[in-house]
Design a protein around this motif. Structure first.
Motif, mmCIF file in Angstrom:
data_model
loop_
_atom_site.group_PDB
_atom_site.id
_atom_site.type_symbol
_atom_site.label_atom_id
_atom_site.label_comp_id
_atom_site.label_asym_id
_atom_site.label_seq_id
_atom_site.Cartn_x
_atom_site.Cartn_y
_atom_site.Cartn_z
ATOM 1 N N ALA B 23 0.868 -1.181 0.000
ATOM 2 C CA ALA B 23 0.000 0.000 0.000
ATOM 3 C C ALA B 23 0.906 1.233 0.000
ATOM 4 N N GLN B 24 0.500 2.241 -0.754
ATOM 5 C CA GLN B 24 1.269 3.484 -0.817
ATOM 6 C C GLN B 24 0.316 4.673 -0.828
ATOM 7 N N PHE B 25 0.786 5.737 -0.202
ATOM 8 C CA PHE B 25 -0.005 6.968 -0.117
ATOM 9 C C PHE B 25 0.776 8.043 -0.863
ATOM 10 N N LEU B 26 0.194 8.554 -1.932
ATOM 11 C CA LEU B 26 0.898 9.529 -2.774
ATOM 12 C C LEU B 26 0.178 10.867 -2.713
ATOM 13 N N GLU B 27 0.896 11.884 -2.267
ATOM 14 C CA GLU B 27 0.344 13.245 -2.273
ATOM 15 C C GLU B 27 1.005 14.003 -3.416
ATOM 16 N N MET B 28 0.205 14.396 -4.404
ATOM 17 C CA MET B 28 0.736 15.072 -5.591
ATOM 18 C C MET B 28 -0.164 16.254 -5.907
ATOM 19 N N GLU B 29 0.411 17.454 -5.888
ATOM 20 C CA GLU B 29 -0.359 18.660 -6.216
ATOM 21 C C GLU B 29 -1.653 18.741 -5.390
ATOM 22 N N GLU B 30 -1.518 18.475 -4.117
ATOM 23 C CA GLU B 30 -2.638 18.553 -3.159
ATOM 24 C C GLU B 30 -3.704 17.481 -3.337
ATOM 25 N N ASP B 130 -6.891 15.788 -14.216
ATOM 26 C CA ASP B 130 -7.505 17.053 -13.802
ATOM 27 C C ASP B 130 -6.574 18.164 -14.270
ATOM 28 N N ASN B 131 -6.707 19.366 -13.750
ATOM 29 C CA ASN B 131 -5.909 20.464 -14.297
ATOM 30 C C ASN B 131 -4.423 20.394 -13.921
ATOM 31 N N ARG B 132 -4.081 19.509 -13.004
ATOM 32 C CA ARG B 132 -2.690 19.477 -12.563
ATOM 33 C C ARG B 132 -2.001 18.118 -12.663
ATOM 34 N N VAL B 133 -2.811 17.063 -12.699
ATOM 35 C CA VAL B 133 -2.230 15.714 -12.585
ATOM 36 C C VAL B 133 -2.888 14.802 -13.611
ATOM 37 N N GLU B 134 -2.115 13.826 -14.111
ATOM 38 C CA GLU B 134 -2.742 12.783 -14.921
ATOM 39 C C GLU B 134 -2.159 11.433 -14.527
ATOM 40 N N VAL B 135 -2.998 10.405 -14.686
ATOM 41 C CA VAL B 135 -2.592 9.058 -14.270
ATOM 42 C C VAL B 135 -2.817 8.112 -15.443
ATOM 43 N N TYR B 136 -1.814 7.286 -15.716
ATOM 44 C CA TYR B 136 -1.880 6.303 -16.797
ATOM 45 C C TYR B 136 -1.690 4.898 -16.217
ATOM 46 N N THR B 137 -2.279 3.915 -16.864
ATOM 47 C CA THR B 137 -1.983 2.532 -16.473
ATOM 48 C C THR B 137 -0.663 2.086 -17.105
ATOM 49 N N ILE B 138 -0.014 1.158 -16.424
ATOM 50 C CA ILE B 138 1.196 0.511 -16.954
ATOM 51 C C ILE B 138 0.896 -0.991 -16.997
ATOM 52 N N PRO B 139 0.453 -1.512 -18.132
ATOM 53 C CA PRO B 139 0.093 -2.936 -18.172
ATOM 54 C C PRO B 139 1.288 -3.823 -17.817
ATOM 55 N N GLU B 153 2.700 14.976 -12.822
ATOM 56 C CA GLU B 153 2.271 16.377 -12.707
ATOM 57 C C GLU B 153 2.290 16.996 -14.093
ATOM 58 N N LYS B 154 1.264 17.760 -14.432
ATOM 59 C CA LYS B 154 1.266 18.464 -15.713
ATOM 60 C C LYS B 154 2.273 19.605 -15.657
ATOM 61 N N THR B 200 10.169 33.477 -15.019
ATOM 62 C CA THR B 200 11.262 32.504 -14.927
ATOM 63 C C THR B 200 10.678 31.104 -15.097
ATOM 64 N N GLU B 201 11.572 30.161 -15.291
ATOM 65 C CA GLU B 201 11.160 28.772 -15.545
ATOM 66 C C GLU B 201 10.173 28.263 -14.487
ATOM 67 N N PRO B 202 9.204 27.474 -14.896
ATOM 68 C CA PRO B 202 8.274 26.895 -13.912
ATOM 69 C C PRO B 202 8.991 25.852 -13.046
ATOM 70 N N SER B 203 8.382 25.534 -11.919
ATOM 71 C CA SER B 203 8.917 24.447 -11.100
ATOM 72 C C SER B 203 8.840 23.164 -11.918
ATOM 73 N N LYS B 204 9.731 22.258 -11.622
ATOM 74 C CA LYS B 204 9.767 20.985 -12.343
ATOM 75 C C LYS B 204 8.480 20.194 -12.070
ATOM 76 N N SER B 205 7.960 19.573 -13.097
ATOM 77 C CA SER B 205 6.821 18.669 -12.927
ATOM 78 C C SER B 205 7.371 17.258 -12.723
ATOM 79 N N VAL B 206 7.015 16.663 -11.629
ATOM 80 C CA VAL B 206 7.609 15.360 -11.325
ATOM 81 C C VAL B 206 6.661 14.235 -11.726
#
Lengths: 304, 304
Positions: B23-30, B130-139, B153-154, B200-206
């Protein structure tokens, strides 16, 4: 061959960091019984160093999650540990559909037989018996169909009084069995040796009653009368009696009344609502009515 | 608004006193995402002091018990805690039947909507955006239908360079939005202020890739290429490569090869077989191929 009860978890509803939902491990006459199986029970069994693989009979009181959500994981682990012995699961009707649906979808190939004993009766019934132990249901009154369970050691064999037996060369080893059963011995001259001379009283047969979630219910009294130890839920204190009735639970005062009226040896309270932090309030309330009331201690085996 | 990953459990198959299933808990862009949910996950969330109630999306890789048996209890607890927000559950086809059967039989009245997103595709697909994050499957390639998940992160907005902006009174607050999006600013005299001067450059999207149970599988490489952190199972060491293939798992050496070929920033290993007691053997093996390999630390949030 004493009887030991290990309470694995005793809190209600939501598991927390320090407390686990309902599960108990009962060792009686060398049988190992699991009573209820909330989430995390398999880890609690490990913490208690319980003889995991000896469990052949699991008794589930009712199908609320805090009493059964540990079952799929426990049974899956049995398989991974190479279990081959059949496992008997006793519980309300529906338990088979639930578990078999889970096993089908998670492709849990059990490798051993799970024998379901689905319960529907509203009357107490004997659901298990072998040569030393018997188990009865204790129909309860909760929001969902629910049974407690009564575990009884059968009367034990009398102890041989070897000092007396040695005086009669006619008594041979093969006669011991009948003597232990309480039979007199007839000498070849027709003289009847009374069994009480040749044997002493058997060890006490103990009994344990587990009363899971229920409203205050006096119909259980004849079933649990004189048990050595009664575990009875007491989710609330008596000032929340209305809440207890509404949610299908008992107060500490009521649990103590049940214990007193049933003349039990000892009462263990449990299934406390998470709203209480100092649990001593439960024994304070119960002891006003039934002094021999105790809080459970998780993972510590107690002799019954 | 950084991204933090808290690994709640990382062992395979049988939970023990000291280790929990996946189990993992991921906090990304709130947003708070839960990835897999083995038995006991709700208690692990509490131990991690995770923002329990913020979880609106749960991603289940596959329907083996050590990845999903904590779901019924977690969802039942959400209800008891008064949740009203809809909960999205992503997972293999069958997850709805399993959970709804459990909820029906245990009379778990959820009180909030559970929205199932059942997955069947063998190709990677975007399943959340959503406006900040996207999730893809990895078969993946396991004994049962299984997906890993890629969280991205977008691209973020550029930062305003207030020192430069202050030089041009014509630029008003309402123009900031376009500047953050990278647009140039045209002064009233027609002169074009290049965006690079004003921002200036945006923060890195991880990005984070979770690769649950799978055999060594190179088809995942284009999907996970250049991710900042890759969690990849490594159930066995490479001397048990045959066992890994047979059971649908990866070795530490293979996980490291995947990490190197995909040019990821950091590799976290996990899902270790219970046969290993000193887990450093996994990083010893993996670092020969991919030096930036690490063991997971349960309950400690790591910044991605």
């Amino acid at each position: 061959m004493s009887t030991y009860l290990t309470i694995l978890g005793f809190n209600s509803a939501i598991p927390t960091v320090n407390s686990s939902p309902t599960a108990q491990f009962l060792e009686m006459e060398e049988r190992a019984f699991l009573i209820d199986c909330g989430e995390g029970t398999q880890v609690q069994l490990r913490k208690a160093k319980a003889r995991f693989s000896k469990i052949n009979h699991i008794f589930i009181s009712h199908l609320h999650g805090d009493h059964c959500f540990g079952l799929p994981g426990l049974i899956a682990s049995f398989r991974l540990l190479g279990r081959e012995t059949p496992l008997h699961v006793y519980g309300p009707k529906g338990i088979k559909e639930m578990l078999e649906t889970i096993f089908k979808i998670t492709e849990t190939h059990k490798g051993f037989e799970v024998i379901y004993h689905e319960l529907e009766s509203k009357n107490s019934e004997k659901i298990y018996e072998d040569n030393r132990v018997e188990v009865y249901t204790i129909p309860l009154d909760h929001r969902i169909y629910c049974n407690g369970y009564l575990f009884r050691e059968k009367p034990k064999e009398r102890h041989l009084n070897m000092h007396e037996i040695a005086k009669y060369p006619e008594i041979e080893t093969c006669d011991y069995h009948n003597l232990k059963l309480g039979k007199d011995f007839i000498l070849s001259d027709g003289y009847v040796l009374k069994n009480e001379i040749l044997t002493t009283e058997p060890s006490k047969s103990v009994s344990y009653a587990f009363c899971s979630d229920t409203r205050y219910l006096e119909t259980i009294l004849p079933i649990i009368e004189n048990v050595d130890v009664l575990y009875h839920e007491s989710t609330f204190l008596h000032d929340l009696k209305e809440m207890a009735d509404y949610t299908g639970h008992t107060t500490a005062l009521e649990a103590a009344r049940i214990a007193r009226k049933a003349n039990v040896g000892k009462l263990i309270l449990g299934h406390f609502s998470n709203r209480y932090h100092d649990l001593n309030v439960f024994t304070d309330e119960a002891r006003e009515v039934f002094p021999n009331s105790f809080l459970p201690k998780a993972l510590e085996p107690i002799k019954i």
